[in-house]
Design an enzyme around this catalytic site. Sequence first.
Site, short mmCIF file in Angstrom:
data_model
loop_
_atom_site.label_atom_id
_atom_site.label_comp_id
_atom_site.label_asym_id
_atom_site.label_seq_id
_atom_site.Cartn_x
_atom_site.Cartn_y
_atom_site.Cartn_z
N SER A 191 -9.62 -0.92 7.65
CA SER A 191 -9.04 -0.65 6.29
C SER A 191 -8.34 -1.99 5.73
CB SER A 191 -8.25 0.36 6.13
OG SER A 191 -8.54 1.48 6.14
N SER A 217 -9.22 1.49 3.41
CA SER A 217 -8.46 2.15 2.34
C SER A 217 -7.22 1.41 1.74
CB SER A 217 -7.69 3.36 3.18
OG SER A 217 -7.01 2.96 3.98
N LYS A 267 0.78 -1.30 0.00
CA LYS A 267 0.05 0.05 -0.17
C LYS A 267 0.77 1.30 -0.15
CE LYS A 267 -3.80 1.88 2.74
NZ LYS A 267 -4.75 1.50 3.95
#
Length: 390
Positions: free
Chosen positions: A133, A109, A32
């Site tokens: 997330s 996210s 990420k």
Amino acid sequence: MTDPVNAFVAGPRARISGRAGGALAGLSFAVKDLFDVAGIPTGGGNHDWAKANPVPERHAWAVQTLLDAGADLVGKTITDEVSLGILGENAFDGTPTNSAAPERVPGGSSSGSAAAVAAGLCDTALGTDTGGSMRVPSSFCGIYGIRPTHGRIDVTGLMPQAPSSDTAGWFARDAATFARVGAVLLGEAPGPLPTKLLIAVDAFAFADPEVAAALQPMVRKLERVVGPAREEIMAPQGLSVWARAQRSLQPVEAWQTFRPWIERHNPRMAFSVAAGLIAGSQVPASERNWAALMREEARARLRHLLPPGTVLCLPTTPFPAPLRGLPMPALQPMRDRITCLCAQGGLTGSPQISIPGATVDGAPVGLSIIGGRGTDASLIALAQAMEAIS
């Protein structure tokens, strides 16, 4: 490598070979775009963040650990803007495709990491979980994902949001790979299996009836591994009360984290992200004090429910992934409902794994297992044992 699901950030593709002969040799991973990779800007889902911050000179701890274990890094993945999102839509970088349900959002996210793993573009991927997330995209994309015990994984080199809730986790498509990565990042092999199972009846009642029904075969599998379940109420004060406490604490910390950047650089950002930060700046002291007390109550409740050897199961999300591109007024009630099933993570710091295995109208939904703090390896062993049951 092609990117048919728009999982990876544009620009220089981080590609680094792992150490030869390590425990994860032969596996590929993505990260990420909150994790530092030396020589590559950490974008954080906002182009102005990358411009305002120096290019990192060292890898984040989790990245370095996977490389040292032999895994090959194949790229950095899209995140909701500055990790302030739960559905996976990003105004700068677009929305990664949920290959399990292409017309629906992937969840955020950690959207790009989940999408990349679900599409088979890598074997595992690093993500983060502050308010859901890791867990939400795991459920929406039909893969394994973990929110570890708070503080268990070193977050050095990770872009912060709300430090009292921030964690780093990983995704995988199968339990064997999931456990293999976990043994490296946790420094501990899976096990022992829990011996007592609780069902969070308030969480199952809160989920859509179709979701609760679809998850029942997975609950029965859990019982085959652990033993007969006992029903319990997870949040006696109310799931929405726990959610309110998390929504009072997390935005305040996010505002404190990003305030210097905002005041110095006046960055561009999506309206929903700006609105959330403004709301965090306006939470009164009385609300913060109440929320801090509620956090202590939530921690005490899970300590009571989850002594050694006990796990609690609940739906990871109250519904499958929503459709892409819904208008803003339709999204906020969905975010609020998701928080009601995810708030315990940030409030209590307990580990939670979302396990795939059910669908509603063809879209995945996950079943979560929660253990006491520090029982991450036991939860991983349980996930493996469940996958072994036909």
